[in-house]
Design an enzyme around this catalytic site. Structure first.
Site, PDB file in Angstrom:
ATOM      1  NE  ARG A 220      -2.095   1.557   3.698  1.00  0.00           N
ATOM      2  CZ  ARG A 220      -2.753   1.955   4.792  1.00  0.00           C
ATOM      3  NH1 ARG A 220      -4.007   1.618   4.951  1.00  0.00           N
ATOM      4  NH2 ARG A 220      -2.148   2.648   5.718  1.00  0.00           N
TER       5      ARG A 220
ATOM      6  CB  SER B  23     -12.282  -1.538   2.380  1.00  0.00           C
ATOM      7  OG  SER B  23     -10.918  -1.752   2.190  1.00  0.00           O
TER       8      SER B  23
ATOM      9  CE  LYS C 177      -7.642   3.330   5.697  1.00  0.00           C
ATOM     10  NZ  LYS C 177      -8.314   3.433   4.418  1.00  0.00           N
TER      11      LYS C 177
END
Lengths: 217, 217
Positions: free
Chosen positions: A42, A111, A140
């Site tokens: 990522r 997700s 997050k």
């Protein structure tokens, strides 16, 4: 690679911003030796050249360990690096578009943060669901934690692999697995551990104990 | 689309952060009606779903005006939206990788900031060169302006289209064209103008006057 046989128990998301300059290939190697079954790369920094180079390296390491290598968001990088799949969020390319780009033999993960998102995505028949944010997380911070309830709800609605994500560490992984997850996706608890291999092994022990409890002999 | 026949004179880069909420499709329409020959869509915010939707819309408008539609960086979005090409910077996917993803009939543009970068990229045979940063610009404030000298240097080394970029507006476009550029790539001078169509027309007038001067009858 035979994707019906993936070990989803421990799914490591490698984000370079958590590596503090450590070489990405050796970190991936250590994670896989510690028992990680899936590797995802990522990047949110935007240096796609470096991201692509990392993808090439991780694909090689993952293939050696017969673990699927998944690229976050960038289907183009995934194709170019011959990755085994792509993981998309709600704000990434639509699943049918990614499927059309990658072909039907690749892994597509999505997700989902609530049941509405799950229902919407389920219709597109992804390979697995990344479900969360389970616990509060620095990664997050804008998201509210759902707790393990969302895992139970999604489990009641699908037989596909569920990988729980969000603030999961060795200490809080058990309730997630008991709620019905097939595995946990982890970033910081693995990458910020003093020894990533030892930490992966600790995760695997916890996860295996939970699975034993769920399926008593 | 026949890409040997592209009008590179005025190349508009549409970045949503410059639209202030104005509808992207109408802005593109107005730019094309004003004489823009090439449209590029660029996004650095990371909402790829919105980017993809915008790409689908701009492809349609550009095709109607027989102008190529180019996507910045994201080869996957370009393929999915059937764009006519991809523009890559030095930190994006390598040109050979983008070529392999897109196929040989698509436009591949590359950004070069100096002769070293030009020489390195020229070997990969891109369709055109984006050359700059010519003037100081708010968009890429970290870059030093090169002035028009770099255009002359690149012009002496290639017959491929050169699109100059960086702080170019109607008032300073002439020297860029006189230095040998085939066109100018513009973001803010077009998108921040009170009327984008009128501004595009003003660019075109200036560019055509410069071309007349260069080729007297």
């Amino acid at each position: 690679m035979e994707f019906s046989n993936v070990n989803w128990s421990l799914y490591a998301i490698i984000d370079k911003s958590f590596l503090g300059g450590r070489p990405i290939k050796q970190i991936a190697e250590a994670l896989l030796e510690g028992g990680v079954g899936v590797i995802q790369l990522r990047d949110k920094t935007g240096d796609i050249r470096a991201f692509y180079d990392d993808a090439l390296a991780l694909k090689q390491v993952a293939a050696y360990h017969q673990a699927p290598f998944i690229v976050n968001d960038r289907a183009d990088v995934a194709i170019a690096a011959d990755a085994d799949g792509v993981h998309v969020g709600q704000e990434d390319l639509p699943v049918p578009v990614v499927k059309a780009l990658l072909g039907k033999d690749k892994i597509i993960g999505v997700s989902v943060h609530d049941l509405q998102e799950f229902e919407r995505m389920a219709g597109h028949d992804p390979t697995y669901f990344g479900v969360g944010t389970i616990y509060k997380t620095a990664t997050k911070s804008e998201r509210n934690a759902t707790g393990t309830a969302i895992i139970k709800q999604v489990r009641a609605r699908t037989d596909k692999p569920i990988v729980a994500i969000g603030g999961i560490d060795v200490a809080n992984a058990a309730p997630v697995m008991e709620a019905g997850a097939d595995g946990v996706a982890v970033i910081s608890a693995l990458l910020c551990a003093p020894d990533v291999r030892t930490e992966a092994e600790a995760f695997i022990r916890t996860i295996q104990q939970t699975l034993k409890k769920k399926r008593p002999i």
